[in-house]
Design a protein around this motif. Sequence first.
Motif, short mmCIF file in Angstrom:
data_model
loop_
_atom_site.label_atom_id
_atom_site.label_comp_id
_atom_site.label_asym_id
_atom_site.label_seq_id
_atom_site.Cartn_x
_atom_site.Cartn_y
_atom_site.Cartn_z
N ARG A 111 0.83 -1.21 0.00
CA ARG A 111 0.00 0.00 0.00
C ARG A 111 0.86 1.26 0.00
NH1 ARG A 111 -3.95 0.99 -1.94
NH2 ARG A 111 -4.77 2.43 -0.38
N ARG A 116 -2.64 -1.98 -5.03
CA ARG A 116 -4.01 -2.32 -4.64
C ARG A 116 -4.03 -3.73 -4.07
NH1 ARG A 116 -7.58 -1.84 -9.75
NH2 ARG A 116 -9.20 -2.43 -8.21
N PHE A 118 -6.13 -7.04 -3.47
CA PHE A 118 -7.31 -7.74 -3.95
C PHE A 118 -7.81 -8.79 -2.95
CE2 PHE A 118 -4.78 -6.61 -7.78
CZ PHE A 118 -5.65 -5.65 -8.29
N THR A 131 -1.77 -8.63 -4.72
CA THR A 131 -1.65 -7.20 -5.00
C THR A 131 -1.15 -7.01 -6.43
OG1 THR A 131 -0.54 -5.14 -4.34
CG2 THR A 131 0.68 -7.18 -4.02
N ASP A 132 -1.37 -5.82 -6.98
CA ASP A 132 -0.90 -5.54 -8.34
C ASP A 132 0.47 -4.87 -8.35
OD1 ASP A 132 -1.60 -3.11 -7.28
OD2 ASP A 132 -2.79 -2.43 -8.99
#
Length: 270
Positions: A111, A116, A118, A131-132
Amino acid sequence: MSSANRRRHLHESRTRPAGINNRPDVRKDRALLLWKRWIGGVLLAPACLVTAVTLIVMLWRAVTRMDFLRSEEFIFFTFGGLVWGVAYLAGVRPVTLYVLGHELSHLFTARMFGGRIFDWKVSAAGGYVETDKSNTWITLAPYLIPFYTLIIMLAFGIAGLALDMQEAHAVSLWKWTLHVKPTRFLYALIGLTWCFHATYTIKTVIAEQGDLKRNGEFFSMMLIFLINAFLLIALFLAASPSPGLGLGEVLRCWWSVATGMLGWVWRLVF
């Protein structure tokens, strides 16, 4: 390499699509891993050696020249570490608690880098964060950050806004009244949680965690050692009873050790 990891790598090599090594993203990842190997060997490994020697030298100076071993900070930090050691040897294995801190370290660091989240999961058998975003700091965060130590320091920092942490406070306990000094609990909890972090970091590294392989095992281990050595030095500075022993003295010691080792290597080679 463990038999389970050997089977996994063999399966991946057999099922890898043809020509995948020529894909731009795969070639980029391989080049990045190569760079990390060089960085680990040329920069991080010498820095780890110098930092480790510096830490030993500073501890020796504190033990021989100052009342470090009798300081309140050292005594209660050591007490906390011993409590964890005794509990661990007695069979206490808070694996789920470690996995929670591990995955939250991934989550919060992702973060911080704008990723992001998920999905994420924690259990005694393991956990994950989807996460991306992914980079060295996100994947290695649990090994670099003593998660629960930071939580303890944050909690005591907030409490310190309303309470004098250096003063003894009377606490009624049934028929007795105890005079409690909050900073002693702080030092003990830091010792306990940092030793908890160190124990499971070592166990996870030995178990060949996939987080390390993503960045190259050698590079990852060097970075983990270096950051944790710096954390130990920071704790040492905070616990030092002498105001003359500060960051400047540590930096001078580090530079002296580095130049001494460099001079020794120069004389050996040339």
